[in-house]
Enzyme design. Sequence first.
Site, PDB file in Angstrom:
ATOM      1  N   GLU A 123      11.768   7.293 -38.647  1.00 43.84           N
ATOM      2  CA  GLU A 123      12.522   7.739 -39.815  1.00 43.84           C
ATOM      3  C   GLU A 123      12.140   9.180 -40.134  1.00 43.84           C
ATOM      4  O   GLU A 123      10.957   9.515 -40.168  1.00 43.84           O
ATOM      5  CB  GLU A 123      12.224   6.860 -41.032  1.00 43.84           C
ATOM      6  CG  GLU A 123      13.120   7.189 -42.202  1.00 43.84           C
ATOM      7  CD  GLU A 123      12.885   6.286 -43.426  1.00 43.84           C
ATOM      8  OE1 GLU A 123      13.541   6.524 -44.451  1.00 43.84           O
ATOM      9  OE2 GLU A 123      12.044   5.380 -43.345  1.00 43.84           O
ATOM     10  N   GLY A 263       3.001   7.799 -45.771  1.00 40.24           N
ATOM     11  CA  GLY A 263       2.068   6.766 -46.192  1.00 40.24           C
ATOM     12  C   GLY A 263       2.169   5.533 -45.323  1.00 40.24           C
ATOM     13  O   GLY A 263       1.168   4.968 -44.891  1.00 40.24           O
ATOM     14  N   MET A 265       5.462   2.966 -42.987  1.00 44.99           N
ATOM     15  CA  MET A 265       6.851   2.847 -42.538  1.00 44.99           C
ATOM     16  C   MET A 265       7.225   1.392 -42.360  1.00 44.99           C
ATOM     17  O   MET A 265       6.497   0.620 -41.728  1.00 44.99           O
ATOM     18  CB  MET A 265       7.025   3.621 -41.224  1.00 44.99           C
ATOM     19  CG  MET A 265       8.432   3.576 -40.670  1.00 44.99           C
ATOM     20  SD  MET A 265       9.616   4.289 -41.843  1.00 44.99           S
ATOM     21  CE  MET A 265      11.081   3.346 -41.404  1.00 44.99           C
ATOM     22  N   GLU A 266       8.394   1.031 -42.888  1.00 42.10           N
ATOM     23  CA  GLU A 266       8.803  -0.371 -43.013  1.00 42.10           C
ATOM     24  C   GLU A 266       9.514  -0.922 -41.785  1.00 42.10           C
ATOM     25  O   GLU A 266      10.325  -1.843 -41.894  1.00 42.10           O
ATOM     26  CB  GLU A 266       9.723  -0.518 -44.227  1.00 42.10           C
ATOM     27  CG  GLU A 266      11.110   0.124 -44.086  1.00 42.10           C
ATOM     28  CD  GLU A 266      11.218   1.551 -44.566  1.00 42.10           C
ATOM     29  OE1 GLU A 266      12.347   2.039 -44.781  1.00 42.10           O
ATOM     30  OE2 GLU A 266      10.159   2.191 -44.730  1.00 42.10           O
ATOM     31  N   ASN A 267       9.244  -0.414 -40.587  1.00 41.90           N
ATOM     32  CA  ASN A 267       9.904  -0.908 -39.380  1.00 41.90           C
ATOM     33  C   ASN A 267       9.989  -2.435 -39.383  1.00 41.90           C
ATOM     34  O   ASN A 267       9.014  -3.110 -39.694  1.00 41.90           O
ATOM     35  CB  ASN A 267       9.129  -0.476 -38.136  1.00 41.90           C
ATOM     36  CG  ASN A 267       8.666   0.959 -38.215  1.00 41.90           C
ATOM     37  OD1 ASN A 267       9.459   1.874 -38.271  1.00 41.90           O
ATOM     38  ND2 ASN A 267       7.352   1.146 -38.236  1.00 41.90           N
ATOM     39  N   HIS A 299       5.232  -2.209 -51.242  1.00 37.32           N
ATOM     40  CA  HIS A 299       6.429  -1.362 -51.084  1.00 37.32           C
ATOM     41  C   HIS A 299       7.059  -1.582 -49.707  1.00 37.32           C
ATOM     42  O   HIS A 299       8.269  -1.815 -49.598  1.00 37.32           O
ATOM     43  CB  HIS A 299       6.041   0.106 -51.259  1.00 37.32           C
ATOM     44  CG  HIS A 299       7.176   1.065 -51.087  1.00 37.32           C
ATOM     45  ND1 HIS A 299       7.894   1.561 -52.155  1.00 37.32           N
ATOM     46  CD2 HIS A 299       7.723   1.617 -49.973  1.00 37.32           C
ATOM     47  CE1 HIS A 299       8.825   2.382 -51.707  1.00 37.32           C
ATOM     48  NE2 HIS A 299       8.739   2.435 -50.371  1.00 37.32           N
ATOM     49  N   GLU A 300       6.257  -1.504 -48.651  1.00 40.67           N
ATOM     50  CA  GLU A 300       6.817  -1.638 -47.309  1.00 40.67           C
ATOM     51  C   GLU A 300       7.319  -3.056 -47.060  1.00 40.67           C
ATOM     52  O   GLU A 300       8.343  -3.240 -46.396  1.00 40.67           O
ATOM     53  CB  GLU A 300       5.782  -1.235 -46.255  1.00 40.67           C
ATOM     54  CG  GLU A 300       5.197   0.152 -46.427  1.00 40.67           C
ATOM     55  CD  GLU A 300       6.237   1.253 -46.588  1.00 40.67           C
ATOM     56  OE1 GLU A 300       7.339   1.145 -46.016  1.00 40.67           O
ATOM     57  OE2 GLU A 300       5.951   2.246 -47.288  1.00 40.67           O
ATOM     58  N   HIS A 303      10.720  -3.554 -48.620  1.00 37.59           N
ATOM     59  CA  HIS A 303      11.786  -2.910 -47.855  1.00 37.59           C
ATOM     60  C   HIS A 303      12.488  -3.877 -46.908  1.00 37.59           C
ATOM     61  O   HIS A 303      13.609  -3.603 -46.467  1.00 37.59           O
ATOM     62  CB  HIS A 303      11.222  -1.757 -47.022  1.00 37.59           C
ATOM     63  CG  HIS A 303      11.323  -0.411 -47.676  1.00 37.59           C
ATOM     64  ND1 HIS A 303      12.481   0.039 -48.292  1.00 37.59           N
ATOM     65  CD2 HIS A 303      10.431   0.603 -47.780  1.00 37.59           C
ATOM     66  CE1 HIS A 303      12.283   1.261 -48.748  1.00 37.59           C
ATOM     67  NE2 HIS A 303      11.048   1.627 -48.461  1.00 37.59           N
TER      68      HIS A 303
END
Length: 867
Positions: A123, A263, A265-267, A299-300, A303
Amino acid sequence: MTQAQAIYLKDYLPPAFLIDTTDLVFDLRDHFTEVTATLKVRRNPSASGGGPLVLNGQDMILQSVSVDGQKLSADEYELGPESLTLSVADEATIECVTHIKPHLNKALEGLYQSSGMYCTQCEAEGFRRITYYLDRPDVMSEFTTTIHANETRFPVLLSNGNKIEVGKSAPDRHWVKWHDPFKKPAYLFALVAGDLKSVSDQFKTMSGRVVDLVIYVEEKDLDKCAHAMASLKKAMAWDEDVYGREYDLDLFMIVAVDDFNMGAMENKGLNIFNTSCVLANPATTTDMGYDRVESVVAHEYFHNWSGNRVTCRDWFQLSLKEGFTVFRDSEFSSDMGSRTVKRVEDVKLLRTSQFAEDAGPMSHPVQPQSYIEISNFYTLTVYEKGAEIVRMLHTLLGPELFRKATDYYFETYDGQAVTINEFVHAMEWASGRDLSQFMLWYQHAGTPQVNIDSHYDHQAQQYSITVRQNTSAGKPFHFPLAIGLVDDHGELTSNCTTHTINNGVIEVVNAEETITFEQVQSLPTPSLFRNFSAPVRVNYSYSNDDYARLMEHDGDGFNRWNASQALAVSVMNQIQAGEGVASASADLINAFEKVLTNDALDPAMVALMLTLPSEAYLSEVASIIDVRAIHESRKQLSQHIAETLQKPLLKVYQKSCSKKPYEFDAKSVAERAIKNRALGYLILLDDSNVVSLCTDQYYDQHNMTDSLAALTYLAHAHRESLFEVRDDMLEDFYQRWHHEALVVNLWLSVQATIPSESALATVKGLMEHPSYDALNPNKVRALIGHYSNQNPIGFHNVAGYEFLAQQVIKLDQANPQMAARIVTPLTRYKRYQEREQMGMKSALESIAEVSTLSKDLFEVVSKSLQH
């Protein structure tokens, strides 16, 4: 950079082709990686016209291209610096073989290496550095990924989804195949290969499925995973309870990486985290660090629905997933700890940094209209202001209708790439309301100004306030105004005759509105925008007595804190105007003493109320920034507070000291917060007993929160009599923790922010230290970022500006994203006095003269000089 072209929202067109399935094969070798991508493409029925298939790609060596099994010659395709163009039928199977060099990839986008392991960050547009592809979020595909690597060096091979096959390809090589059944855009692709160890657990979903949870780290960090795992399980349970969202795969993985621009990444199914956002234990991590891990893990995870299952159509809609998810993680953190403390922390960031962004050269709407480099728009405006807009929708609709709206949103748009308009439409559908006026919050740049006047008619016992909006946006904003009336006994009971009040909230929709309250028996102080109900700048003529009254009697915890901040700002303005600190601060000292001696108050809130506004916030609210005047007024006031309130501060410190084992819970965090706030004042006294308190707290090494606080306060007191003990303490800290990269980052930050005009020499010296790595984003943020952003008295001089410009130019050659972020302190030069303006502008111009600037840095610097 004449080739840098702006991309506009108004020019959006659907993709000409779609990719139904993506099959990737990675062959990881020492000096290169071979990527074979097989794509089943078809022409998009929603797109008009014909035309060729244009795939995005950069920094790769194309080995071969095949269409429907036929290898193409070089004259049968067009290869550009950032594209591959093919003439294909309406349906086709494309195979591209590329070579990439992850070990040389210092931009940390696409596939790269960190500490010997392979990892990805795709991203926003990193996937085009891996293979030729339609690298845009509205192209969603089903991915299958096979990874081949040396089994000894890379025993762990991970990608999105579920592991479906494993095997051996040679005596020393193995392979693993992963399949993700959920269609996703390429930005959510992930790959990790390394010699990693893991911590495992399970979570039983509300429908009874068992999900395996695994956190992968280097072996030395296995003792720092428990908090992240507990946070993940809390987040999964919370999302089921509050939003009804259940995790959809059989496996959820987190990998900790030391070299990472963001910070986390929500892969899909394989979240890649900066180590700073996943590793935690009491010896190495502060309470703030624990908070951050809990928040970022949540947070992740959130997502998975607000970003993955429903994603954004294009990058102009970035806040669709980020603003919404920041709101969700903020609410989660509020439920896990103190809701008021969390609200204060969020608003401090917003008002100090996002308001500054709104007023600066990179100001943009939450839904931007154009960009040159999308990486520059991962901003506080998109994230934090975007979250505030969602919070206002939650306030206006109420919890039940908001939940109804989000259920509709997730169910209606599941598996789709949509826009902010669809999100707001869900709110309209659930509530039956027209929110077209509310959309201005997404479409207009800048922070709205609200001017408020009041009038009290004692005889009629009538009190009114008039709200006037600055309508520079062309029409008024629609926002919730949470309000209360306070006197010396607490909140007044009154009757509003002009507006409907729901749970203390009035809706404002007009450029000017007068709100009238009846049966008001004495002149009140208005408690405005309680809980920071709208992200606006408020102008109301409060007196110091009003602030003191609100600090003592307001029923809204946020506004009690806000009054303490406003009173402190007023005092420091008086000091800067020439009034003596003792006379200027009398009301504040009295209010602080009452707060210190009120045992009924939450210690966490007391710590917040006793914390003076930062120099960054004082700069943000100043019309012209006078760096030295701001620093000196804050220093004088801090010293006076320490001297006049020494006894109650010492009493609070001693009362809050505890030898019990470290716990990360609201009560323990609050006790450490108030104790260390008191110590921060006491160390300003030239008192050997206080120095002993500080050194004892440091050498006790009970937990990192207390140790770092003692080290920081003693170092930042910056008295010559403390230099020897400070240097000994800094050396001891490094020797204890030199093997822990994240703790060394704290050590760098403490020294980078010592408020001294000799700070630059310290920073330059630390750049030569063996612990510093100029290509590691965490190290750059810890040293150069902290120096330039959080040490105004040390940074704001010609030498500081020239130094930052030099570092930005060097970093841009390797990591454009980081270069564009650390240049920010120079971009707001017009807010400063003429001397600083000239120096900062000159530094920006020296950057602009470089002919090889990245698009990332070019956009920021050019907009700053044109602003």
